[in-house]
Design a protein around this motif. Structure first.
Motif, PDB file in Angstrom:
ATOM      1  N   UNK A  26       0.861  -1.178   0.000  1.00  0.00           N
ATOM      2  CA  UNK A  26       0.000   0.000   0.000  1.00  0.00           C
ATOM      3  C   UNK A  26       0.900   1.231   0.000  1.00  0.00           C
ATOM      4  N   UNK A  27       0.393   2.333  -0.538  1.00  0.00           N
ATOM      5  CA  UNK A  27       1.227   3.541  -0.657  1.00  0.00           C
ATOM      6  C   UNK A  27       2.539   3.207  -1.348  1.00  0.00           C
ATOM      7  N   UNK A  28       2.422   2.734  -2.567  1.00  0.00           N
ATOM      8  CA  UNK A  28       3.594   2.264  -3.301  1.00  0.00           C
ATOM      9  C   UNK A  28       3.510   2.699  -4.762  1.00  0.00           C
ATOM     10  N   UNK A  29       4.607   2.528  -5.463  1.00  0.00           N
ATOM     11  CA  UNK A  29       4.646   2.834  -6.883  1.00  0.00           C
ATOM     12  C   UNK A  29       3.879   1.820  -7.704  1.00  0.00           C
ATOM     13  N   UNK A  30       3.632   2.173  -8.966  1.00  0.00           N
ATOM     14  CA  UNK A  30       2.909   1.305  -9.896  1.00  0.00           C
ATOM     15  C   UNK A  30       3.783   1.027 -11.116  1.00  0.00           C
ATOM     16  N   UNK A  31       3.701  -0.191 -11.609  1.00  0.00           N
ATOM     17  CA  UNK A  31       4.523  -0.592 -12.751  1.00  0.00           C
ATOM     18  C   UNK A  31       3.751  -0.443 -14.057  1.00  0.00           C
ATOM     19  N   UNK A  32       4.394   0.194 -15.025  1.00  0.00           N
ATOM     20  CA  UNK A  32       3.848   0.367 -16.371  1.00  0.00           C
ATOM     21  C   UNK A  32       4.876  -0.177 -17.354  1.00  0.00           C
TER      22      UNK A  32
END
Length: 406
Positions: A198-204
């Motif tokens: 939670x409260x983390x980066x997202x991968x694209x």
């Protein structure tokens, strides 16, 4: 009531230390056991990016930050509110102020280590004993605890009159929050919800060209949307995807979409301060004699990463009408493939299921054992809500202990 009751607090983070303080103030003998060499490790790490203690927004909005657990946290916040937290800091000689965003910080002369030092000193004055390098290993019988002195390797059993467990979640394991305690709970039949970032980066899945061309670049004054949720702030494009406060605030929504198999899609609004009409009017000034990258930079003040980003995610929309281009700038699609690993996350979702707890945060199957902090299954965004949640649950668990012992 025997005011000389002995209470063990396992875990020296914010929730555990505040529970210890409240219990000592109520007249109980309190011993804190912490596996690390010092207490408050995660408290100090939380202060590295700006020591945001809590938030000044209105009560209803504050409670809503706890999502599905806002009803429970409404009660915890009434018991120990943001105002109470500021008064607690003041009692330690730490003055606070409200920033422009509504976040509440200690005055800049007070470093995180200063706050922790003053707090630990106050706990010592109250008679709280601190046992560092003492790791909790599990339960013994109906009320006992098994611990190990990590300095000597000696293991021993402890039988306090009541216990507060504040063992943390499963993010930032270097601070001691490693989630290893789950196995001991499952051994006595306590249901735990698996931990998740939670409260983390997202991968694209950026193309190699985008990764090389952009690398790491900020996008300021933007809005980000996931489903109906919309958050303003600053976004950071990274080689693996996205970082920043708006992404963190939407991590629960993204995680739910990823788990369900639905598209985990973020929509980026690059000009949230302009109306649709204003944005379209500006784009109508684009002529064939001007390149789109220069126009975006000079007229809309959208720097070099923006054109590369648009070409990456929606190349077909770059040669269309001003109306369509305005729609793209308002809703840039960012398909998320995954969230960053748990140990990189600022906090974690998951933990002991609420069905295992009484309203006073006592384990139903183990009377006299109370829980607090991130080991409970809840999450909240950054901005002061995480620390406030830990403080408030610590105060409420201590309240439960005092009532139970009486």
């Amino acid at each position: 009531m025997a005011l000389s009751s002995v209470v063990a607090v396992i875990g020296g983070g914010p929730a555990g230390l505040l529970a210890a303080q409240r219990l000592a103030e109520a007249g109980h003998r309190v011993a804190v056991y912490e596996a690390q060499a010092t207490v408050g490790r995660k408290f100090l790490v939380a202060g590295h990016g700006g020591f945001n203690l809590t938030n000044a927004e209105d009560t209803a909005t504050f409670e809503s930050r706890y999502g599905q657990k806002q009803l429970e946290f409404g009660g915890f916040l009434r018991h120990f509110s943001p105002t109470d937290l500021r008064q607690w800091a003041s009692s330690l000689g730490i003055d606070t102020f409200v920033g422009t965003s509504g976040r509440i910080f200690p005055l800049k002369v007070h470093k995180p280590a200063d706050v922790l030092r003053a707090w630990v000193s106050h706990l010592h004055d109250l008679g709280v004993t601190m046992h560092t390098r003492h790791r909790w290993l599990g339960f013994v019988g109906s009320k006992g605890l098994r611990l190990r002195d990590e300095t000597t390797g000696h293991e021993f059993d402890l039988f306090p009159d009541a216990t507060v467990l504040a063992l943390g979640g499963a993010s930032w394991s270097k601070t001691g929050s490693d989630g290893r305690w789950v196995a001991a709970f499952e051994q006595i039949g306590v249901q735990c919800v698996p931990f998740a970032p939670s409260n983390c980066g997202a991968e694209v899945a950026w193309s190699p060209f985008f990764q090389t061309k952009v690398g790491r670049a900020p996008l300021k004054n933007i809005a980000l949307r996931c489903g109906p949720q919309r958050v303003r702030g600053e976004l950071l494009l990274t080689e693996y995807g996205l970082e920043g406060t708006p992404v963190y605030a939407l991590s629960a929504c993204l995680r739910a979409a990823l788990v369900s198999g639905a598209p985990a899609l973020l929509h980026l609004d690059l000009k949230p301060d302009l109306s649709d009409e204003q944005l379209t009017a500006k784009l109508q000034k684009l002529t064939s004699s001007r390149s789109l990258p220069d126009f975006l930079r000079q007229t809309l003040r959208l720097g070099p990463p923006v054109y590369t980003l648009l070409r990456e995610v929606a190349p077909h929309a770059l040669t269309t009408t001003p109306e369509a281009l305005a729609g793209l700038l308002r809703n840039v699609p960012l398909p998320v493939q995954a969230l960053r690993p748990l140990d990189e996350a600022i906090s974690s979702a998951g933990g002991v299921a609420w069905t295992e707890l009484t309203d006073e945060l006592m384990l139903r199957g183990r009377p006299g054992t109370f829980l607090a902090g991130e080991m409970l299954d809840w999450e909240a965004p950054t901005g002061g809500y995480l620390l406030q949640g830990c403080f408030s649950t610590g105060a409420w668990a201590a309240h439960g202990v005092v009532r139970w012992l009486s």
